[in-house]
Design an enzyme around this catalytic site. Structure first.
Site, short mmCIF file in Angstrom:
data_model
loop_
_atom_site.label_atom_id
_atom_site.label_comp_id
_atom_site.label_asym_id
_atom_site.label_seq_id
_atom_site.Cartn_x
_atom_site.Cartn_y
_atom_site.Cartn_z
N PRO A 113 0.83 -1.22 0.00
CA PRO A 113 0.00 0.00 0.00
C PRO A 113 0.86 1.26 0.00
O PRO A 113 1.85 1.34 0.72
CB PRO A 113 -0.80 -0.11 1.30
CG PRO A 113 -0.07 -1.10 2.15
CD PRO A 113 0.63 -2.02 1.20
N CYS A 137 0.26 5.45 0.14
CA CYS A 137 -0.53 6.68 0.19
C CYS A 137 -0.17 7.56 -0.99
O CYS A 137 1.02 7.73 -1.30
CB CYS A 137 -0.22 7.47 1.46
SG CYS A 137 -0.84 6.72 2.94
N GLN A 149 -6.03 -1.54 2.44
CA GLN A 149 -5.53 -1.39 3.80
C GLN A 149 -6.43 -0.40 4.55
O GLN A 149 -6.62 0.73 4.11
CB GLN A 149 -4.09 -0.86 3.79
CG GLN A 149 -3.45 -0.88 5.15
CD GLN A 149 -2.06 -0.28 5.14
OE1 GLN A 149 -1.86 0.85 4.69
NE2 GLN A 149 -1.09 -1.02 5.63
N TYR A 171 0.79 4.27 13.63
CA TYR A 171 -0.58 4.78 13.60
C TYR A 171 -1.36 4.22 14.80
O TYR A 171 -0.78 3.59 15.68
CB TYR A 171 -1.21 4.49 12.23
CG TYR A 171 -0.43 5.18 11.12
CD1 TYR A 171 -0.36 6.58 11.08
CD2 TYR A 171 0.31 4.47 10.18
CE1 TYR A 171 0.39 7.24 10.11
CE2 TYR A 171 1.06 5.11 9.21
CZ TYR A 171 1.10 6.50 9.18
OH TYR A 171 1.86 7.15 8.23
N ARG A 215 -1.01 -5.70 8.84
CA ARG A 215 0.40 -5.31 8.74
C ARG A 215 0.82 -4.91 10.15
O ARG A 215 0.19 -4.06 10.78
CB ARG A 215 0.56 -4.16 7.76
CG ARG A 215 1.97 -3.60 7.74
CD ARG A 215 2.20 -2.63 6.60
NE ARG A 215 2.63 -3.34 5.40
CZ ARG A 215 3.22 -2.76 4.36
NH1 ARG A 215 3.43 -1.46 4.35
NH2 ARG A 215 3.61 -3.45 3.32
N LEU A 224 12.73 -2.80 1.31
CA LEU A 224 13.93 -2.86 0.49
C LEU A 224 14.18 -4.23 -0.15
O LEU A 224 15.28 -4.76 -0.08
CB LEU A 224 15.14 -2.38 1.29
CG LEU A 224 15.35 -0.86 1.22
CD1 LEU A 224 16.53 -0.44 2.09
CD2 LEU A 224 15.61 -0.41 -0.22
N ARG A 269 8.34 0.91 -3.47
CA ARG A 269 8.97 1.91 -4.34
C ARG A 269 9.42 1.35 -5.67
O ARG A 269 9.40 2.07 -6.68
CB ARG A 269 10.13 2.58 -3.59
CG ARG A 269 9.63 3.49 -2.48
CD ARG A 269 10.72 3.85 -1.52
NE ARG A 269 11.17 2.69 -0.74
CZ ARG A 269 12.17 2.71 0.13
NH1 ARG A 269 12.82 3.83 0.33
NH2 ARG A 269 12.50 1.62 0.79
C1 LIG Z 1 4.77 6.86 -1.38
C2 LIG Z 1 4.66 5.84 -0.28
C3 LIG Z 1 3.46 5.72 0.41
C4 LIG Z 1 3.32 4.75 1.40
N1 LIG Z 1 2.09 4.56 2.00
C5 LIG Z 1 1.89 3.49 2.80
C6 LIG Z 1 0.59 3.10 3.22
O1 LIG Z 1 -0.42 3.68 2.81
N2 LIG Z 1 0.50 2.05 4.07
C7 LIG Z 1 1.58 1.34 4.49
O2 LIG Z 1 1.44 0.40 5.26
N3 LIG Z 1 2.82 1.65 4.05
C8 LIG Z 1 2.98 2.68 3.21
N4 LIG Z 1 4.23 2.94 2.72
C9 LIG Z 1 5.33 2.03 3.04
C10 LIG Z 1 5.44 0.96 1.96
O3 LIG Z 1 4.24 0.22 1.81
C11 LIG Z 1 6.60 -0.01 2.25
O4 LIG Z 1 6.33 -0.69 3.44
C12 LIG Z 1 7.94 0.73 2.36
O5 LIG Z 1 8.07 1.70 1.33
C13 LIG Z 1 9.09 -0.24 2.27
O6 LIG Z 1 9.01 -0.98 1.09
P1 LIG Z 1 9.92 -0.66 -0.20
O7 LIG Z 1 11.35 -0.69 0.28
O8 LIG Z 1 9.61 -1.79 -1.15
O9 LIG Z 1 9.54 0.67 -0.73
C14 LIG Z 1 4.41 3.93 1.74
C15 LIG Z 1 5.62 4.09 1.07
C16 LIG Z 1 5.75 5.01 0.05
C17 LIG Z 1 7.06 5.10 -0.69
#
Ligand SMILES: Cc1cc2nc3c(=O)[nH]c(=O)nc-3n(C[C@H](O)[C@H](O)[C@H](O)COP(=O)(O)O)c2cc1C
Length: 366
Positions: free
Chosen positions: A24, A26, A101, A183, A231, A302, A325
């Site tokens: 997810p 935002c 979510q 949260y 989560r 990551l 990402r």
């Molecule tokens: C733009 C953005 C928005 C995010 N919004 C949420 C969200 O709505 N809910 C959530 O649990 N995590 C959110 N995250 C965290 C990601 O879901 C993820 O857990 C975190 O970026 C690590 O994963 P990655 O290394 O693959 O980016 C967000 C991350 C990014 C970059």
């Protein structure tokens, strides 16, 4: 070569084509909680990313439970209609299943959008009063939240139920409760943010009481075949905070409430705490939760390279990998991972001339 990452998976009653989940994210772009054309474009794009499942961003149960003025909600009929339009269109255009979510921001609400500073909303920006487990601000300069009363808990639990009803009416394939990243629910679980002296504070059992009551109330209405999970945090990354041992205990407790899966994330409980920066920093915690709590587990953080994601699933460290990402960076990440791992993914007919049909002749001539 057969790929573990691209092997099908059945989560409760949901058949997933592979183990890849778009985490997810935002978008901070909604209008009073309503999804709009930005979300249609964003989710439509991710529907054709090669991931079996796309989780819609944190979607909040009440207006004052949002993080920013631009966050999605499911607290009104307008919110429901807007999200239904977007999700139905994205699903028609793409190959992925859709989860959502469901969240409440707690003391991290009333915040600026990231591109406006990511700090607390200033007086001229229409801030709202926040509430949380204890009246402790998230960080310097942040509001002191009001301590949640038992009447508030009942109201918030009911809003989780009504938002979930809306999500089910929209037809989401899967529901995830947000119990991480500092949260409201995580704020109750962590001793860093929960200093209560009543039956909702103190021991882990007490700190879990309110979050578990939400899980129970939501489980009571989500049909058995529809996967419901949470989560949670694998670590608060701070002395005196939640640890991987706690994550195992929390996962067991949520499993006891009938949840179908756990997603292991971490961090975010207070300002100034930094997550580790090595690839897959939550994987070892997820592996423990999967083994010791015996619940389908996904992990996030990551995981960027196809070979890494493949190893995690092949070694049984997690059942699914969630990535955020890298899907913004490459919205066809799943297609390219399939190519790297000698697998294939479903594509819309309009794009059938890309993929193997493109690579094979190009490779022969190279
Ligand atoms: C733009 C953005 C928005 C995010 N919004 C949420 C969200 O709505 N809910 C959530 O649990 N995590 C959110 N995250 C965290 C990601 O879901 C993820 O857990 C975190 O970026 C690590 O994963 P990655 O290394 O693959 O980016 C967000 C991350 C990014 C970059």
């Amino acid at each position: 070569m057969s790929s573990a990452l691209f092997s099908p998976y059945k989560l409760a009653g949901l058949e997933l084509a592979n183990r890849i989940v778009v985490s997810p994210m935002c978008q901070y772009s909604a209008d009073d909680g309503c999804a709009n054309d930005w979300h249609l474009m964003h989710l439509g794009m991710l529907a054709n990313s090669g991931a079996a499942l796309v989780i819609v961003e944190a979607t909040h149960v009440e207006r004052h439970g949002r993080i920013t003025h631009g966050c999605l909600g499911l607290y009104s009929d307008d919110n429901e209609a807007a999200l239904a339009r977007v999700v139905h269109s994205a699903r028609r255009a793409g190959t992925a299943k859709f989860g959502i979510q469901i969240a409440h921001s707690g003391r991290k609400g009333s915040a600026q959008k990231p591109w406006e500073g990511a700090g607390p909303l200033q007086p001229e920006a229409d801030p709202w009063p926040t509430s949380a487990a204890s009246p402790i601000p998230f960080g310097e300069g942040w509001q002191t939240p009001r301590e949640v009363t038992e009447a508030d808990m009942e109201r918030v639990r009911n809003t989780f139920v009504s938002s979930t009803q809306r999500a089910l009416r929209i037809g989401f394939d899967e529901i995830e409760l947000h119990m991480a990243h500092g949260y409201l629910a995580h704020g109750f679980m962590s001793p860093i943010s929960n200093r209560r002296t009543d039956q909702f504070g103190g021991s882990l059992e007490n700190r879990l009481r309110f979050p578990l009551s939400i899980a129970r109330a939501v489980r009571a209405l989500v049909p058995k075949g529809v996967p419901l999970g949470a989560r949670i945090t694998g670590s608060d990354w701070r002395e005196g905070g939640l640890t991987p041992d706690d994550a195992v205990a929390i996962a067991k407790a949520l499993k006891g409430e009938g949840l179908d899966f756990i997603c292991i994330s971490s961090g975010g409980v207070a300002a100034g705490i930094h997550n580790p920066t090595e690839p897959g920093y939550n994987v070892a915690i997820a592996a423990r939760v999967k083994k010791e709590a015996g619940i389908p587990t996904r992990c996030v953080g990551l995981i960027v390279k196809p070979e890494h994601a493949e190893r995690i699933v092949a070694k049984g460290e997690a059942d699914m990998v969630s990535m955020a990402r890298c899907f913004l960076d490459d919205p066809h990440w799943g297609w390219h991972a399939a190519k790297a791992l000698g697998a294939d993914v479903a594509r819309p007919v309009q794009y059938a001339r890309a993929g193997p049909k493109l690579w094979a002749p190009a490779a022969a001539k190279a």
